[in-house]
Design an enzyme around this catalytic site. Structure first.
Site, PDB file in Angstrom:
ATOM      1  N   TYR A  88       0.838  -1.201   0.000  1.00  0.00           N
ATOM      2  CA  TYR A  88       0.000   0.000   0.000  1.00  0.00           C
ATOM      3  C   TYR A  88       0.875   1.253   0.000  1.00  0.00           C
ATOM      4  O   TYR A  88       0.564   2.239  -0.666  1.00  0.00           O
ATOM      5  CB  TYR A  88      -0.930  -0.006   1.216  1.00  0.00           C
ATOM      6  CG  TYR A  88      -1.755   1.243   1.366  1.00  0.00           C
ATOM      7  CD1 TYR A  88      -2.862   1.474   0.554  1.00  0.00           C
ATOM      8  CD2 TYR A  88      -1.442   2.199   2.333  1.00  0.00           C
ATOM      9  CE1 TYR A  88      -3.626   2.617   0.688  1.00  0.00           C
ATOM     10  CE2 TYR A  88      -2.200   3.340   2.482  1.00  0.00           C
ATOM     11  CZ  TYR A  88      -3.292   3.551   1.657  1.00  0.00           C
ATOM     12  OH  TYR A  88      -4.041   4.697   1.792  1.00  0.00           O
ATOM     13  N   GLU A  89       1.986   1.210   0.731  1.00  0.00           N
ATOM     14  CA  GLU A  89       2.881   2.358   0.836  1.00  0.00           C
ATOM     15  C   GLU A  89       3.925   2.394  -0.279  1.00  0.00           C
ATOM     16  O   GLU A  89       4.849   3.192  -0.233  1.00  0.00           O
ATOM     17  CB  GLU A  89       3.556   2.379   2.209  1.00  0.00           C
ATOM     18  CG  GLU A  89       2.579   2.647   3.325  1.00  0.00           C
ATOM     19  CD  GLU A  89       3.219   2.726   4.701  1.00  0.00           C
ATOM     20  OE1 GLU A  89       4.435   2.417   4.836  1.00  0.00           O
ATOM     21  OE2 GLU A  89       2.505   3.104   5.643  1.00  0.00           O
ATOM     22  N   GLU A 110       4.180   2.204  15.735  1.00  0.00           N
ATOM     23  CA  GLU A 110       5.053   2.030  14.566  1.00  0.00           C
ATOM     24  C   GLU A 110       4.233   1.783  13.308  1.00  0.00           C
ATOM     25  O   GLU A 110       4.487   2.389  12.272  1.00  0.00           O
ATOM     26  CB  GLU A 110       6.020   0.873  14.808  1.00  0.00           C
ATOM     27  CG  GLU A 110       6.929   0.569  13.637  1.00  0.00           C
ATOM     28  CD  GLU A 110       7.862   1.711  13.249  1.00  0.00           C
ATOM     29  OE1 GLU A 110       8.255   1.773  12.077  1.00  0.00           O
ATOM     30  OE2 GLU A 110       8.195   2.549  14.117  1.00  0.00           O
ATOM     31  N   TYR A 124      -2.485  -1.182  10.464  1.00  0.00           N
ATOM     32  CA  TYR A 124      -2.978  -1.574   9.146  1.00  0.00           C
ATOM     33  C   TYR A 124      -4.312  -2.283   9.303  1.00  0.00           C
ATOM     34  O   TYR A 124      -4.467  -3.136  10.191  1.00  0.00           O
ATOM     35  CB  TYR A 124      -1.982  -2.501   8.450  1.00  0.00           C
ATOM     36  CG  TYR A 124      -2.454  -3.017   7.114  1.00  0.00           C
ATOM     37  CD1 TYR A 124      -2.413  -2.200   5.984  1.00  0.00           C
ATOM     38  CD2 TYR A 124      -2.946  -4.301   6.977  1.00  0.00           C
ATOM     39  CE1 TYR A 124      -2.860  -2.661   4.751  1.00  0.00           C
ATOM     40  CE2 TYR A 124      -3.383  -4.775   5.755  1.00  0.00           C
ATOM     41  CZ  TYR A 124      -3.337  -3.954   4.648  1.00  0.00           C
ATOM     42  OH  TYR A 124      -3.778  -4.415   3.436  1.00  0.00           O
ATOM     43  N   GLY A 128     -14.834   1.571  10.858  1.00  0.00           N
ATOM     44  CA  GLY A 128     -14.481   1.970  12.219  1.00  0.00           C
ATOM     45  C   GLY A 128     -13.404   1.100  12.829  1.00  0.00           C
ATOM     46  O   GLY A 128     -13.026   1.297  13.991  1.00  0.00           O
ATOM     47  N   GLY A 170     -10.123   0.819  12.143  1.00  0.00           N
ATOM     48  CA  GLY A 170      -8.897   1.553  12.458  1.00  0.00           C
ATOM     49  C   GLY A 170      -9.056   2.401  13.706  1.00  0.00           C
ATOM     50  O   GLY A 170      -8.167   2.445  14.567  1.00  0.00           O
ATOM     51  N   ASN A 205      -1.090  10.010   2.496  1.00  0.00           N
ATOM     52  CA  ASN A 205      -2.101   9.060   2.956  1.00  0.00           C
ATOM     53  C   ASN A 205      -3.312   9.811   3.533  1.00  0.00           C
ATOM     54  O   ASN A 205      -3.563   9.808   4.735  1.00  0.00           O
ATOM     55  CB  ASN A 205      -1.499   8.100   3.982  1.00  0.00           C
ATOM     56  CG  ASN A 205      -2.396   6.927   4.269  1.00  0.00           C
ATOM     57  OD1 ASN A 205      -3.576   6.915   3.938  1.00  0.00           O
ATOM     58  ND2 ASN A 205      -1.837   5.914   4.920  1.00  0.00           N
ATOM     59  N   TYR A 246      -7.184  10.366  11.620  1.00  0.00           N
ATOM     60  CA  TYR A 246      -6.411  10.908  12.728  1.00  0.00           C
ATOM     61  C   TYR A 246      -6.956  12.268  13.166  1.00  0.00           C
ATOM     62  O   TYR A 246      -7.078  12.549  14.363  1.00  0.00           O
ATOM     63  CB  TYR A 246      -4.931  11.013  12.366  1.00  0.00           C
ATOM     64  CG  TYR A 246      -4.300   9.699  11.979  1.00  0.00           C
ATOM     65  CD1 TYR A 246      -4.778   8.486  12.471  1.00  0.00           C
ATOM     66  CD2 TYR A 246      -3.224   9.661  11.104  1.00  0.00           C
ATOM     67  CE1 TYR A 246      -4.203   7.284  12.118  1.00  0.00           C
ATOM     68  CE2 TYR A 246      -2.637   8.458  10.746  1.00  0.00           C
ATOM     69  CZ  TYR A 246      -3.129   7.281  11.250  1.00  0.00           C
ATOM     70  OH  TYR A 246      -2.551   6.091  10.894  1.00  0.00           O
TER      71      TYR A 246
END
Length: 159
Positions: free
Chosen positions: A26-27, A84, A87, A96, A98, A125, A132
């Site tokens: 994904y990253e 760290e 996911y 919900g 995450g 992202n 957040y």
């Protein structure tokens, strides 16, 4: 759908590695994954391990993970909790899940007497950044993160 967060066990290492690989994909950094089942078992569950992991399950099926450790604030003279990686598999995003993982970690931080709960996010992202900000987290724009790794780390250490 019923979500549950639990501490990871050594039996979960293969699942954690799968999630790490999915996250790296994904990253756009899957080529940087060096972790193996053996190295994860040693660093998460071996003698002297300082890192912890938890799994998110949806009706008993692994749906995500988080890896964290305690940091330290000299100004507060207290531990902090540093996330760290977090996911959630694509099938469970927007549910919900995450936020549930983040809340669970926040509870761990509060129960452990931590003064902070911190993490980093890639600047592109946007879905994660929206989550957040929705929970009240604030970006720390005055700090720039630096890193030494690979040859640069070895060269500098050698003098």
């Amino acid at each position: 759908m019923n979500f549950e967060v639990r501490d990871a066990t050594p039996a979960d290492v293969g699942t954690i590695l799968r999630f790490i690989t999915e996250l790296a994909n994904y990253e756009k950094a899957v080529d940087q994954v060096e972790a193996t089942v053996e190295s994860l078992a040693a660093t998460l569950f071996g003698p002297g391990a300082v890192t912890r992991a938890m799994l998110l399950e949806a009706d008993g099926v692994p749906a995500g993970f988080a890896v964290w450790f305690y940091s330290y604030s000299t100004w507060q003279a207290r531990n902090g909790l540093y996330l760290e990686d977090l996911y959630v598999s694509p099938d469970y995003r927007g549910s919900g899940a995450g936020k549930l993982l983040l809340r669970h970690l926040a509870k761990v931080a509060v129960e452990s007497g931590c003064g902070r709960f911190e993490w980093s996010v890639l600047d592109w992202n946007e879905p994660a950044i929206r989550v957040y900000e929705a929970i009240g987290a604030e970006p720390q724009t005055e700090w720039i993160r630096y890193r030494l790794a690979g040859d640069q780390l070895r060269d500098f250490a050698a003098g």
